[in-house]
Design a protein around this motif. Structure first.
Motif, PDB file in Angstrom:
ATOM      1  N   ARG A 194       0.811  -1.220   0.000  1.00 12.82           N
ATOM      2  CA  ARG A 194       0.000   0.000   0.000  1.00 12.82           C
ATOM      3  C   ARG A 194       0.847   1.273   0.000  1.00 12.82           C
ATOM      4  O   ARG A 194       0.523   2.245  -0.686  1.00 12.82           O
ATOM      5  N   ASN A 195       1.919   1.264   0.785  1.00 12.32           N
ATOM      6  CA  ASN A 195       2.761   2.469   0.890  1.00 12.32           C
ATOM      7  C   ASN A 195       3.393   2.829  -0.444  1.00 12.32           C
ATOM      8  O   ASN A 195       3.432   3.997  -0.844  1.00 12.32           O
ATOM      9  N   SER A 223       2.379   6.241  -2.560  1.00 13.54           N
ATOM     10  CA  SER A 223       3.460   7.181  -2.850  1.00 13.54           C
ATOM     11  C   SER A 223       3.589   7.425  -4.357  1.00 13.54           C
ATOM     12  O   SER A 223       3.721   8.568  -4.810  1.00 13.54           O
TER      13      SER A 223
END
Length: 246
Positions: free
Chosen positions: A105-106, A110
């Motif tokens: 997810r990160n 981003s």
């Protein structure tokens, strides 16, 4: 999405066919694997998988690729993906919805945020633009599937909500929850559809001039280039005159 099929045609004309096709197959495989993992691996017993397989076939994805994607889910060696929706604004204030499947997810958040900011847009909160779209089922048939009246009658009988017929073909809209049933009924009447999928239908659209269209296309292309991104939808409209200049 409004203008999106024309945009796809432009991409293909510019000679990106192989790269685009390879990326498309990869995204279709991911959807098939996730659908098979979440439900029954038999498409006849799993509406989401059936639609995913149907969409893959409509894009000429080889049967071997489809079977491999399903087997990956059955074998238990498939990655675990989260489905996430991002919402934001592109150039000229166009509303954009990005649907992603990711195992990180990160990384995805981003990348999507960075892509928006580099291309004149900004990522918003979930729900910031979603209210401007309706979730619908969309079934498309070629123009030679029948005249407008024939398609309209078949669609009404099948329980569809609306039909848009033009020289390019027929687009049949359904409630999102009715897509599988309507698709099956139409198939019995009209044969195999060109495409059957869930879409975000804009309630209103923003007309773009050449400069705005070029900037938005750059943003959409960059988002679609991300391996984690499955679909990009935006509420824009481009005239034929502007389209010819792109």
């Amino acid at each position: 999405m409004a203008g999106h099929s024309k945009w796809a045609n432009i991409q293909h004309r510019k000679g990106r066919q192989d790269a685009v096709r390879s990326k498309l197959f990869s995204k279709l495989s991911k959807e098939i694997t996730v659908a098979a993992k979440m439900g029954d691996p038999d498409p006849d017993k799993n509406p989401r998988l059936r639609l995913a397989v149907k969409e893959a076939k409509s894009q000429s994805m080889p049967k071997d690729n489809i079977d491999r994607a399903i087997k990956k889910a059955i074998g238990g060696d498939a990655e675990s993906y989260d489905e996430i929706r991002y919402e934001g604004y592109g150039p000229s204030g166009v509303a954009v919805i990005v649907e992603a499947m990711t195992d990180n997810r990160n990384r995805t958040a981003s990348n999507v945020r960075s892509t928006f900011s580099k291309n004149g847009g900004n990522l918003g909160e979930t729900g910031s633009v979603g209210f401007m779209f309706d979730r619908k089922g969309q079934i498309t048939y070629p123009a030679d599937a029948g005249d407008a009246d024939t398609i309209m009658m078949a669609a009404i009988e099948a329980g569809a909500e609306d039909v848009e017929s033009s020289e390019d073909g027929h687009v049949i809209l359904t409630a999102d929850t009715d897509l599988n049933d309507v698709s099956n009924a139409l198939e019995a009447e009209l044969g195999e559809s060109e495409s059957t999928k869930l879409i975000w239908k804009p309630q209103t659209t923003t007309e773009l001039d050449l400069d705005g269209a070029q900037k938005l296309m750059k943003l959409i292309a960059a988002l679609e280039d991300d391996d984690d991104v499955q679909n990009v939808t935006a509420n824009f409209e481009i005239s034929d005159e502007v389209m010819e200049q792109l």
